[in-house]
Each structure stands twice: as C-alpha cells, then as structure tokens.
Scaffold this active site. Structure first.
Site, PDB file in Angstrom:
ATOM      1  N   LYS A   1      67.958 -22.591  22.813  1.00 60.85           N
ATOM      2  CA  LYS A   1      69.305 -23.128  22.988  1.00 60.85           C
ATOM      3  C   LYS A   1      69.256 -24.552  23.533  1.00 60.85           C
ATOM      4  O   LYS A   1      68.353 -24.915  24.307  1.00 60.85           O
ATOM      5  CB  LYS A   1      70.078 -22.202  23.940  1.00 60.85           C
ATOM      6  CG  LYS A   1      71.554 -22.533  24.121  1.00 60.85           C
ATOM      7  CD  LYS A   1      72.200 -21.483  25.018  1.00 60.85           C
ATOM      8  CE  LYS A   1      73.689 -21.742  25.263  1.00 60.85           C
ATOM      9  NZ  LYS A   1      74.284 -20.684  26.113  1.00 60.85           N
TER      10      LYS A   1
ATOM     11  N   SER B   1      77.380 -14.877  27.206  1.00 62.37           N
ATOM     12  CA  SER B   1      76.982 -15.817  26.159  1.00 62.37           C
ATOM     13  C   SER B   1      75.753 -15.419  25.357  1.00 62.37           C
ATOM     14  O   SER B   1      75.413 -16.084  24.380  1.00 62.37           O
ATOM     15  CB  SER B   1      76.759 -17.208  26.762  1.00 62.37           C
ATOM     16  OG  SER B   1      77.994 -17.793  27.118  1.00 62.37           O
TER      17      SER B   1
ATOM     18  N   SER C   1      78.250 -18.619  24.343  1.00 58.14           N
ATOM     19  CA  SER C   1      77.948 -19.986  23.964  1.00 58.14           C
ATOM     20  C   SER C   1      76.601 -20.143  23.263  1.00 58.14           C
ATOM     21  O   SER C   1      76.281 -21.215  22.746  1.00 58.14           O
ATOM     22  CB  SER C   1      77.960 -20.880  25.219  1.00 58.14           C
ATOM     23  OG  SER C   1      76.955 -20.440  26.150  1.00 58.14           O
TER      24      SER C   1
END
Length: 391
Positions: free
Chosen positions: A32, A133, A109
């Site tokens: 990420k 997330s 996210s």
C-alpha cells in the site's frame, strides 16, 4: 478496463527482488502507498503529501520481512487519501476496479491492495486497517483479509492515521497463503494443528443486514459447526460509532493537523470534510469517549475467552455501487464502522473470509474475532475452515 484494474499507483511500477529465501519463495506481493520502500517516495494517496516527501531510506519492517522470506515485490498500490476512507475512491490516483463485483467499489482504504490480489496481480498484499481498511476491501473483493491484534505487527515506516487503532494487515486469495504470510509477519506459525474452538454468533450484528444477505451469511456461519448466540452491541450501536469517531478523529488531527494547517493540501471534498470534523473534536469529548472505549473493549473481550471466536458480518452488505449517493454512503458508514469498531475498540485480531455471494454474484465476507493473542491460531483455523466456507 485497465490491465491492472487501476490497482497500482500511476507511474513507474515499483519492483524489488527477494532478499532471501523461505516460506514465501515463488510468491509475489504488493504494498500500500502508505508504507516505506527504500528508494521510493511514499505518497499516502495524496499529491501534496507525495510532493513533500523524499525517497525512503529504509523499507518498513513488514516489507523487509516478506522480501527476506522469498517474496518478490511487484507494485505499490493505490490508497484512499491518507487512508481516511472505507470506500475505495481516490480523486487523484484513480479508483481501482473491483474484479469480483462489476459496478461495485473495492472498499478502502487499502483498495489497490485488495484489487491486486483479487485480480491475480499479486499473491499477497500489505494494507493498513484502522477502522476496517483491510477487512472491508477483503469482503467487497471476495478474498481473505486479516487485521492483527493492535501492536502485534510493526507500524514502523507506515504513515500514521490514528495510532490507538492503526494496524498493518494483509490479503490473499487462499487461507493457506494468508497463513504463510502471517507466519512471517507474526514471527510464529502456531501449533501443528488448528486448535478446537467454540463459535458465538453476534445476532444483532447479522440483524443489520438485508434479509437475503443475512440468510446467505448465516448459512455459511452455521456450516462451521455448533455455535452459541450473543448480543454484541446491546442496543448501543450509535455510541460505539460515536466513540470511534471521536477517538479516531482526535488522533488523526494530532497526527496531521499541523501539516494540514501549514500546507493547505488538496483533498477530495469528502476527505476534506472528514479532516474538518476531526479538527473540531474537543479534549472533553476525548476524555468521555476514552471511558466508553474501555467499557466497550472489556465487553467485547468478555465474549471471546480463550478458545472462543465471535462470528459477525465483515460489512453490512456487498460492495457499494460506484455511483452510490450520499445517503447510501452515509448509511454504509454508520453500519460498517460500528461493525469494525468491535475489534478496534478491543484491540483484537479479526479475519474476513469470502463466505457467500449475492444473487448478482458479488461477494459477502464473514468475519471472526479471536481472543487476545490468538493471531496465529486464527490463521490456522481459517485454513482448516476454507473448504467449508469459501464462496
């Protein structure tokens, strides 16, 4: 459709060869865009944050661990801005395409990480989970996702959001690979066999779902074996949500408020509104909600003595439509953040597995919250249950 489903940050593709050999030989992983990789800029999903950064001197410990055990890093994945969203949208880097639910969002996210795994672009992907997330994208994209116990996996080299809730989690398409990655990241593989467990279904959590989706998930949950039933929220769902909003928001503003006031960065309108709300939270609100959090955490932990797993929906339904309006999104957050706050307030590990599908084929995730310190055991249990549950 983009060849990479929009999973990766635009620009040159990050690639790093393994630095060692071990359990992950031959596997690939993605990371990420809020985790450091040596020699690369960590953008956190926002152009003004990215512009202010220098290339990382050292990779995050989680990245080094996977590389050291034989995995190849094949890309940096799109994140919702500063990880402050559960939807899977990014106004600057693009909105990843959910390969498991056409027309649906991927969840955020850790949106790009989930999509990279679901689209077979990586075997494993690292994400962060503060308020869902990792868990929500795993559910929306029909893959396995794991949020470890708070503090169990290093957060060094990770852009913070809310420190008392932040965790590094990971995704995979199979429980066996999830366990292999976990063995490396946790530094333990557990015992030779999955321990026996007792299941408790959170009936009020399932009650938040549409009847059709609830029926499908309950059928999957009951297939796991005999179970007890409990009430998770005790009619305090709005309080759980408010407690999370206040404590998370205060920590977010503590982490990023000075930077926001100093630089006035660009944000998408919904992200800007969330930061504005965070800036308004008072010390008195924090003081009051810290007591509520302690009470909620104790309640959740009381439901999962050693050897017990709490079973609940990962999300209140399937993936949100990419065209969902404000009212639908608001309802989603009110329900989803209450569900994800259970493990968050208690600091417990939570696993999401792809357990059912809607009539249109979109995935529904089933979650298990384990007892304190059960991280390795949870991953072993997932592998033993995979044949019974995966949809």
């Amino acid at each position: 459709m983009l060849p990479d489903h929009g999973a990766f940050v635009p620009g040159p593709r990050l690639r790093v060869a393994p630095t060692g050999s071990g359990m992950l030989d031959g596997l690939t992983f993605a990371v990420k865009d809020n985790m450091d990789v040596a020699g690369w800029i960590t953008g956190a999903g926002n152009p003004d944050w990215r512009a202010a950064q220098s290339p990382a001197v050292r990779s995050a410990p989680t990245v080094r661990a996977l590389l050291g055990d034989g995995a190849e890093l094949v890309g940096r994945t799109v994140s919702d801005e500063l990880a402050f969203s559960l939807e899977g949208r990014n106004a600057f880097d693009g909105t990843p395409i959910n390969p498991a639910c056409p027309g649906g969002l991927s969840g955020g996210s850790s949106s790009g990480s989930a999509v990279a795994v679901a689209a077979h672009l990586a075997d494993i992907a690292l994400g962060t989970d503060t308020g869902g997330s990792v868990r929500v994208p795993a559910s929306f994209c029909g893959i396995f996702g794991f949020r470890p116990s708070h503090g169990r996996v290093s957060l060094d080299g990770v852009v913070p959001l809310a420190s008392r809730y932040d965790t590094v989690g990971w995704f995979s398409r199979t429980a066996e690979v999830l366990w292999r990655a976990g063995s490396v990241l946790l530094g333990e593989s557990g015992s030779d066999e999955a321990p026996p467990v007792r299941l408790t279904l959170a009936s009020d959590a399932f009650g938040m779902m549409d009847i059709t989706h609830r029926t499908a998930l309950l059928q999957a949950a009951r297939a796991l074996g005999p179970h007890d039933v409990c009430f998770l929220f005790n009619n305090e769902q709005p309080l759980w949500l408010e407690c999370y909003r206040v404590l998370q928001g205060a920590e977010i503003w503590r982490a990023h408020g000075d930077w926001i006031n100093r630089t006035r960065p660009r944000f998408a309108p919904d992200i800007a509104a969330r930061f504005a709300d965070a800036s308004s939270i008072s010390d008195e609100e924090v003081r009051l909600m810290a007591k509520v959090r302690s009470r909620i955490g104790a309640h959740v932990r009381s439901l999962v003595p050693v050897g017990t797993i709490l079973v609940l929906p990962t999300a209140p339904g399937p993936a949100l439509s990419r065209t969902a309006g404000a009212a639908e999104i608001g309802t989603f957050y009110a329900q989803a953040l209450a569900l994800t706050a259970a493990a968050g307030h208690a600091g417990l590990p939570q696993l999401s597995i792809p357990a059912a599908r809607t009539a249109s084929g979109c995935p529904l995730g089933l979650s298990m919250i384990g007892w304190p310190g059960s991280d390795a055991a949870m991953l072993q249990i997932a592998a033993s249950w995979e044949a019974k549950t995966v949809a």
